[in-house]
Scaffold this motif. Structure first.
Motif: not given
Length: 194
Positions: A91-109
């Motif tokens: 994830l660090i190399e790709q400069q992103t975060i895990q694509s599922d889970g509550p953090i991504m849900t927060y980002f989408n909301e």
């Protein structure tokens, strides 16, 4: 995944104060952690008071989003998701975060454009953890890429009013002059190697 309310007292301390407190607690556990910090274009996360990081330990890792609450005291909502070390490195190399889970849900909301995330910096902390009846006392020695080192005393508690007298006695005992602390993310932004 854990979601917690983080309540804490914190202040920067001197190297001598750090060493003295650490020396008086030989039973304390010390862990090493490296934080990689993420941001969106135009500092959108910082503008909303959000902090996003991936933290790597010796054998595990986690991604955490810190969300400010509307409280007089220093209180944050922290969403933390466990990661394997291998996943964290990818994830660090790709400069992103895990694509599922509550953090991504927060980002989408919040309509935050997560594909534009980037890693802008990092810091490495040696953290000594001292368990007290009133909460968890942490001594942090943090090194930044420009080789600057700072020392911080942090006291995470569940009840501010119950813990405040203990913290005040601690500050007095070690002659600590409490200073307003900007968080590690902001401090790291000043100490990246150029």
């Amino acid at each position: 995944m854990t979601q917690t309310i983080e309540r804490e007292f914190k202040t920067l301390i001197t190297k001598a104060q750090f060493s003295q407190i650490q020396k008086e607690h030989p039973e304390a556990l010390t862990v090493r952690q490296t934080n990689h910090y993420f941001e969106l274009p135009g500092h959108q996360l910082r503008q909303q008071g959000l902090g996003l990081r991936i933290r790597q330990f010796a054998e595990t890792a986690e991604q955490t989003l810190k969300i400010p609450t509307h409280s007089v005291q220093r209180t944050l909502t922290e969403i933390t998701e466990a990661l394997s070390l291998e996943t964290a490195k990818q994830l660090i190399e790709q400069q992103t975060i895990q694509s599922d889970g509550p953090i991504m849900t927060y980002f989408n909301e919040q309509a935050l454009n997560w594909p534009t995330l980037s890693v802008w910096g990092y810091s490495t902390t040696e953290r000594t953890i001292i368990n007290e009846p009133q909460g968890q006392l942490m001594l942090d020695q943090t090194r930044y890429p420009d080789q600057f080192i700072d020392y911080e005393l942090e006291f995470e508690v569940s009840d501010f009013q119950m813990a405040q007298p203990f913290f005040e006695q601690l500050v007095q005992r070690y002659s600590i002059k409490p200073t307003p602390v900007i968080n590690k993310v902001q401090r790291a932004s000043h100490h990246q190697a150029h």
